[in-house]
Design an enzyme around this catalytic site. Sequence first.
Site, PDB file in Angstrom:
ATOM      1  N   GLU A 430      -3.936  -4.793  -0.305  1.00 23.94           N
ATOM      2  CA  GLU A 430      -4.653  -3.827   0.129  1.00 23.94           C
ATOM      3  C   GLU A 430      -4.948  -3.925   1.415  1.00 23.94           C
ATOM      4  OE1 GLU A 430      -5.301  -1.324  -1.871  1.00 23.94           O
ATOM      5  OE2 GLU A 430      -4.573  -2.363  -3.576  1.00 23.94           O
ATOM      6  N   HIS A 433      -2.119  -2.141   3.253  1.00 24.76           N
ATOM      7  CA  HIS A 433      -2.219  -0.564   3.378  1.00 24.76           C
ATOM      8  C   HIS A 433      -3.228  -0.416   4.431  1.00 24.76           C
ATOM      9  CE1 HIS A 433      -0.271   0.728  -0.376  1.00 24.76           C
ATOM     10  NE2 HIS A 433      -0.796  -0.092  -0.901  1.00 24.76           N
TER      11      HIS A 433
HETATM   12 ZN    ZN Z   1      -0.713  -0.183  -3.054  1.00 26.30          ZN
END
Ligand code: ZN
Length: 619
Positions: A430, A433
């Site tokens: 995460e 991202h």
């Molecule tokens: Zn992902």
Amino acid sequence: MQILNKFFKNLTSALLILVLISFVFSFFFGTKTKDPENISLSELSRKVQSEEIKKIEISDQKLLITDKNDKKFRTEKEQEASLTETFTNYGVKPEKISKVEIVLVTSFFGGLFWLSILVQVILPFLLIFGVFWYMSRQAQKGMSQNFNFGRANVRLFVNPKEKTSFKDVAGLNEAKEELREIVDFLKNSKKFIELGARIPRGVLLMGSPGTGKTLLARAVAGEAQVPFFHISGSEFVELFVGVGASRVRDLFVTAKKASPSIVFIDEIDAVGRQRGSGLGGGHDEREQTLNQILVEMDGFDRETNIIVIAATNRPDVLDPALLRPGRFDRRVIIDLPDIKEREEILRLHMANKKPAFGVDLKRIAQRTPGFSGADLANLVNEAAILTARTNRKEISQEDLSSAMEKVILGPERKSHVLTQQEKEITAYHEAGHALVAGMLENSDPVHKISIVSRGRAAGYTLKLPVEDKHLYSRAHLLDELAVMFGGYAAEKIVFKDLTTGASNDLKEASAQARRLVMHYGMSEKIGPLSFGKSDELVFLGRDLVMEKNYSEKVAEEIDSEVRKMINGAHETAKKLIVKKRRFLDKIAKRLIEVETIEKEEFEEMLKMEKKTKSRSVVA
Ligand code: ZN
Ligand code: ADP
Ligand code: MG
């Protein structure tokens, strides 16, 4: 199978009753008839003669005799003669006879006896017949249900109490304007007919799911105060061929009787698909149904005061014949609500609830681009549930925010505990991202990063556009593509290994890249061409036979362009992560620590990072 089950159940109960009845009767008669001693008529006559007898009870031919010692006997007399005659024949003196108390028992016993025989003989037959009759009736009912398919299963709404009006529909002003005209037609049709105006026959409401099409149609009926017949397109499609068509006929007959009226066909795409495009069974049936709808609509004369409103979220698959003038010639497009409409919808649904002081619906509206009316209604409802669950009386801003996340991502699964290693991998995924999204200029800003699993995802990075967008630039789409690879790249760089956690990202990225190349003309090599007939919308029948309107050579080119785009996006993500490895660690550590990073905190981190960078450049 079920019928067989039922049959056996009935059979067992019938047998049980039978056994019970015969048992009761045999018990009854067995004890009663065996007890007294049997004597002959002549002996009885002798006993009467010698005055030994006190009482004789007669029932039919049966005699129950009680003597002076209260001893009981039984015998039978002959049928033809009366008892006195019999005794006389046996030479008993009349005065002796008169000394005996003769009681005539009305033949309850004898009747019952015959009844018992009757019951024992006939009852089984009766029961068996009963079972068969019952079963055949069931079967018949099933049959008639099947053959009743031809009747339309229309629902009529004329209930004045539960009226929906335009007030219950927030926003959608253009659509309402258009439909107000329809209401006017229905209410004052004379005025229009006298002027020679042709009353519109069909209105097609087109819009994404949950934008309020059904709601709007109901509101029209409520405003016009006319009967409203509601049927769903899928209800036309049934087991038997030809049923749909006869249902349509039935529907229109009913509507004509009630005219002026509104016929509302919800989800008309179920029957109104382009003819001859289906695969598999049932498309002939749809064609017939569709044809019947067209025939009925063409058959309206000027006096027929029925307006057909249809709704669909797939206008692209509708048969062109439906859209011809004289049919659904009015088309009302219902868009997803914009920010102002979203606020209105939220307000409308909050109207009967208690918001806490300072609740700012505008802020929720700002953060929910892409939400439909139904999503917003759901959001408010979830917020109310959340409030009630924690025993509070007023819905707070917090409740609304968490409800929003729940609607977007599915419920939090706090019980789904990650192992330490999973937690670490998810955090880095995460963080990847978020880092790529934060560093790239044209991507949507990060709204929230979390490693609390939701729905099927182990963690999530929630990004929301700053404003409602209708057009997306190439730069934006490419940046977004890179963000999708942020998680994959981070995992690969940090752990030198990959997990299945990135599979969804990859799927989405591939689809997105293909769209960029094939539909948006955003690949330099392929240029401004659009390939494949169907847009991003997939729909079984047609997708399988989707015309491939390009050559194998072009297909190869497309594939290589898609690959190039994906590789480029992956490369961008990888570079950013390698370059900003320290920042990545920082985000991931923080995530492991607090599990969730909100927008404000992430922006602060981002600002610091950028500052240190510029300082280091200066230095
Ligand atoms: Zn992902
Ligand atoms: P569809 O377009 O799929 O037929 P519906 O009309 O069934 O959508 O909408 C579902 C629900 O969403 C409605 O019952 C209503 O609560 C809510 N809703 C949708 N649009 C609006 C709107 N414009 N104003 C108020 N509520 C809305
Ligand atoms: Mg609907």
